[in-house]
Design an enzyme around this catalytic site. Structure first.
Site, short mmCIF file in Angstrom:
data_model
loop_
_atom_site.label_atom_id
_atom_site.label_comp_id
_atom_site.label_asym_id
_atom_site.label_seq_id
_atom_site.Cartn_x
_atom_site.Cartn_y
_atom_site.Cartn_z
N GLY A 1 -40.27 10.28 184.07
CA GLY A 1 -38.86 9.89 184.02
C GLY A 1 -38.26 9.95 185.41
CD GLN B 1 -35.03 12.26 189.71
OE1 GLN B 1 -35.13 11.61 188.68
NE2 GLN B 1 -35.88 13.22 190.03
CB CYS C 1 -37.51 17.89 188.37
SG CYS C 1 -36.31 16.70 188.99
CG LEU C 2 -40.91 12.80 189.75
CD1 LEU C 2 -40.83 11.29 189.69
CD2 LEU C 2 -42.34 13.25 190.03
CG HIS D 1 -35.32 16.47 183.17
ND1 HIS D 1 -35.92 17.64 183.58
CD2 HIS D 1 -35.26 15.67 184.28
CE1 HIS D 1 -36.18 17.55 184.89
NE2 HIS D 1 -35.80 16.37 185.33
CD GLU D 2 -35.54 11.83 184.15
OE1 GLU D 2 -34.88 11.64 185.19
OE2 GLU D 2 -36.62 12.46 184.16
CG HIS E 1 -31.73 13.89 187.48
ND1 HIS E 1 -31.81 14.71 188.58
CD2 HIS E 1 -32.94 13.97 186.87
CE1 HIS E 1 -33.03 15.26 188.64
NE2 HIS E 1 -33.73 14.83 187.61
ZN LIG Z 1 -35.67 15.45 187.23
#
Ligand SMILES: [Zn+2]
Length: 193
Positions: free
Chosen positions: A63, A68, A118-119, A160-161, A164
């Site tokens: 995701g 991001q 998380c990236l 989660h996304e 952001h």
């Molecule tokens: Zn994330």
């Protein structure tokens, strides 16, 4: 004005355009931005979505939110890339999903725990509790509106996304002690790299 001529290398790069954008990492303050609603589904948005998929698959992740990659718009891409069958070693099948202006209409009282990563917080994982079933609405990249009940990893990943979009990271759900420990580990790993 003259029309520029592309040399061969540039031209082939143009045809196979694969755009991996740099992913912002904590504690970059841009990750704290509150993203704004998408008002128009135009070419820029389609390019952003394509680039987000390229970036997410390359990372690899399941995701990614537009912020991001530094774009404060309410756009998410998700692909759980789950194996087609339960058979061990079965190859993952791509199932790209786009969520534009997503909303959570309802969340269950029942919670589930998932070891999230998380990236933007590379190589760090922690257990986060979230509603296990949600009712969500969103628009896809063709502008179609969806409203569905989601559960399992998709429900967790969407929440989660969506965090952001509000400038929230999964580490914000942890105790201060745990969060500090995790950020210390992240900084240590960075220095070692
Ligand atoms: Zn994330």
């Amino acid at each position: 004005m003259r029309r520029g001529r592309l040399d061969k290398a540039v031209r082939s790069a143009y045809v196979r355009r694969m755009a991996i954008r740099p992913i912002l990492e904590a504690p970059d303050p841009r990750l704290r931005t509150i993203s704004t609603r998408v008002e128009a589904i135009d070419d820029d948005l389609q390019t952003l979505i394509d680039d987000m998929f390229d970036t997410m698959y390359d990372a690899p992740g399941i995701g990614l939110a537009a912020i991001q990659v530094g774009v404060p718009k309410r756009v998410l891409v998700i692909d759980l890339q789950e194996p087609e069958s339960d058979e061990e070693g079965a190859p993952p099948v791509k199932n790209p999903m786009v969520f534009i202006n997503p909303e959570i209409l309802k969340g269950s009282d029942d919670l589930s725990v998932y070891n999230e990563g998380c990236l933007s917080v590379p190589d760090q994982f922690a257990e986060v509790e979230r509603p296990s079933v949600i009712r969500a609405s969103w628009m896809d990249r063709e502008g179609r509106i969806h409203e569905e009940q989601l559960d399992g990893l998709l429900a967790t990943c969407l929440q989660h996304e969506m965090d952001h979009l509000e400038g929230i990271l999964f580490i914000d759900h942890l105790s201060r002690l745990k969060r500090d420990m995790l950020m210390k580990k992240l900084n240590k790993a960075r220095r070692a790299a």
